[in-house]
Design an enzyme around this catalytic site. Structure first.
Site, mmCIF file in Angstrom:
data_model
loop_
_atom_site.group_PDB
_atom_site.id
_atom_site.type_symbol
_atom_site.label_atom_id
_atom_site.label_comp_id
_atom_site.label_asym_id
_atom_site.label_seq_id
_atom_site.Cartn_x
_atom_site.Cartn_y
_atom_site.Cartn_z
ATOM 1 N N PRO A 230 -27.216 -54.532 -32.301
ATOM 2 C CA PRO A 230 -28.400 -53.712 -32.481
ATOM 3 C C PRO A 230 -29.347 -54.188 -33.782
ATOM 4 O O PRO A 230 -28.904 -54.721 -34.793
ATOM 5 C CB PRO A 230 -27.782 -52.300 -32.865
ATOM 6 N N ASN A 231 -30.509 -54.158 -33.468
ATOM 7 C CA ASN A 231 -31.476 -54.458 -34.324
ATOM 8 C C ASN A 231 -31.755 -56.089 -34.779
ATOM 9 O O ASN A 231 -32.606 -56.572 -35.443
ATOM 10 C CB ASN A 231 -31.431 -54.003 -35.722
ATOM 11 N N ARG B 294 -37.270 -57.346 -39.813
ATOM 12 C CA ARG B 294 -36.462 -56.658 -40.243
ATOM 13 C C ARG B 294 -35.846 -57.105 -41.857
ATOM 14 O O ARG B 294 -35.180 -58.138 -41.744
ATOM 15 C CB ARG B 294 -35.269 -56.817 -39.077
ATOM 16 N N TYR C 148 -32.473 -60.786 -44.312
ATOM 17 C CA TYR C 148 -32.267 -61.538 -43.099
ATOM 18 C C TYR C 148 -33.139 -62.894 -42.893
ATOM 19 O O TYR C 148 -32.736 -63.681 -41.834
ATOM 20 C CB TYR C 148 -31.959 -60.800 -41.779
ATOM 21 N N ASN D 35 -21.928 -61.362 -33.115
ATOM 22 C CA ASN D 35 -22.551 -60.252 -34.560
ATOM 23 C C ASN D 35 -22.704 -59.167 -33.856
ATOM 24 O O ASN D 35 -23.807 -58.761 -33.257
ATOM 25 C CB ASN D 35 -23.832 -61.050 -34.691
ATOM 26 N N ALA E 169 -24.729 -53.320 -36.814
ATOM 27 C CA ALA E 169 -23.895 -52.170 -37.429
ATOM 28 C C ALA E 169 -22.875 -51.705 -36.583
ATOM 29 O O ALA E 169 -21.837 -51.052 -37.376
ATOM 30 C CB ALA E 169 -25.162 -51.112 -37.345
ATOM 31 N N HIS F 153 -19.130 -52.028 -38.203
ATOM 32 C CA HIS F 153 -18.508 -51.082 -39.238
ATOM 33 C C HIS F 153 -18.170 -49.679 -38.687
ATOM 34 O O HIS F 153 -17.819 -48.773 -39.131
ATOM 35 C CB HIS F 153 -19.389 -50.648 -40.323
ATOM 36 N N ASP G 184 -11.439 -53.118 -29.227
ATOM 37 C CA ASP G 184 -10.683 -52.944 -28.100
ATOM 38 C C ASP G 184 -11.101 -53.799 -26.871
ATOM 39 O O ASP G 184 -10.173 -54.324 -26.265
ATOM 40 C CB ASP G 184 -10.509 -51.527 -27.837
ATOM 41 N N GLU H 127 -16.328 -63.882 -34.999
ATOM 42 C CA GLU H 127 -17.443 -62.787 -35.771
ATOM 43 C C GLU H 127 -18.306 -63.620 -36.577
ATOM 44 O O GLU H 127 -17.887 -64.274 -37.583
ATOM 45 C CB GLU H 127 -16.488 -61.853 -36.339
ATOM 46 N N HIS I 53 -21.738 -63.040 -39.356
ATOM 47 C CA HIS I 53 -22.754 -62.165 -39.871
ATOM 48 C C HIS I 53 -23.564 -63.059 -40.779
ATOM 49 O O HIS I 53 -23.366 -64.166 -41.228
ATOM 50 C CB HIS I 53 -21.931 -61.066 -40.980
ATOM 51 N N SER J 279 -25.731 -61.973 -43.097
ATOM 52 C CA SER J 279 -25.818 -61.689 -44.557
ATOM 53 C C SER J 279 -24.018 -61.875 -44.826
ATOM 54 O O SER J 279 -23.114 -61.676 -44.179
ATOM 55 C CB SER J 279 -26.146 -60.301 -44.616
ATOM 56 N N ARG K 231 -22.099 -56.426 -50.053
ATOM 57 C CA ARG K 231 -23.242 -55.462 -49.785
ATOM 58 C C ARG K 231 -22.795 -54.208 -49.985
ATOM 59 O O ARG K 231 -21.667 -53.906 -50.727
ATOM 60 C CB ARG K 231 -23.826 -55.720 -48.379
ATOM 61 N N ARG L 299 -20.437 -51.619 -45.454
ATOM 62 C CA ARG L 299 -20.619 -52.843 -44.750
ATOM 63 C C ARG L 299 -19.268 -53.809 -45.130
ATOM 64 O O ARG L 299 -19.416 -54.898 -44.422
ATOM 65 C CB ARG L 299 -21.805 -53.633 -45.171
HETATM 66 C C1 DQA Z 1 -25.125 -58.055 -39.956
HETATM 67 C C2 DQA Z 1 -24.521 -57.174 -41.123
HETATM 68 C C3 DQA Z 1 -24.319 -55.594 -40.630
HETATM 69 O O1 DQA Z 1 -24.006 -54.927 -41.692
HETATM 70 C C4 DQA Z 1 -25.743 -55.102 -40.283
HETATM 71 O O2 DQA Z 1 -25.875 -53.814 -39.718
HETATM 72 C C5 DQA Z 1 -26.666 -55.873 -39.442
HETATM 73 C C6 DQA Z 1 -26.694 -57.419 -39.378
HETATM 74 C C7 DQA Z 1 -25.648 -59.423 -40.350
HETATM 75 O O3 DQA Z 1 -25.657 -60.238 -39.253
HETATM 76 O O4 DQA Z 1 -25.465 -59.817 -41.437
HETATM 77 O O5 DQA Z 1 -27.336 -55.509 -38.678
HETATM 78 O O6 DQA Z 1 -24.280 -57.949 -38.810
#
Ligand code: DQA
Length: 147
Positions: A11-12, A19, A24, A75, A78, A81, A88, A99, A101, A103, A108, A112
């Site tokens: 998401p996002n 954003r 980011y 990735n 959110a 977390h 699963d 995985e 990320h 950031s 943080r 997170r």
């Molecule tokens: C993220 C880090 C997450 O905590 C956050 O909710 C994101 C982006 C990252 O790519 O740094 O949406 O996964």
């Protein structure tokens, strides 16, 4: 034939560029997709890149990857977390997964700093921006050669 890798973004991440650019960056989601495809080609992999704001959709895509893809880069944004369902699903398909990320989540907010997803992944790459996807693909390429 290049091995197929599923790259999932949660998401996002579709809002990259707009954003929280101080965290980011200013590059857009379309820029990220381009970089992932270029990185995959460098590692002689073929990436399918998908993004969803919905947990169940991500779970469906992970389930459908079984038999279709050789590995997964994720990735979970959110959902990192919160999501036992994504953990699963990754465990259920048991494909090699990395995985990513953008950031450095470990530096943080406290909420997170824990990932539900990491136990199902070969590695977790944080804080390297878009380059983290390149590193994830490199890890999968190396893993798939030895398999
Ligand atoms: C993220 C880090 C997450 O905590 C956050 O909710 C994101 C982006 C990252 O790519 O740094 O949406 O996964």
């Amino acid at each position: 034939m290049p091995k197929k890798i599923l790259v999932l973004n949660g998401p996002n991440l579709n809002l990259l560029g707009r954003r929280e650019p101080e965290i980011y960056g200013r590059a857009t989601y379309a820029d990220l997709e381009r970089e992932i495809h270029a990185a995959a080609a460098r590692w002689r992999l073929a990436a399918t890149v998908k993004q969803s704001n919905h947990e169940g959709v991500l779970v469906d895509w992970i389930q459908a990857a079984d038999g279709e893809f050789a590995g997964i880069v994720i990735n979970p944004a959110a959902y990192t977390h919160t999501s036992v369902a994504i953990l699963d699903a990754l465990k259920a398909v048991a494909l090699p997964a990395v995985e990513v990320h953008l950031s450095a989540i470990e530096t943080r907010e406290k909420f997170r700093q824990h990932s539900y997803i990491s136990p199902a992944c070969l590695a977790t790459i944080t804080g390297h921006g878009f380059a983290g996807y390149d590193e994830a693909l490199a890890l999968l390429a190396a893993k798939l050669v030895t398999n």
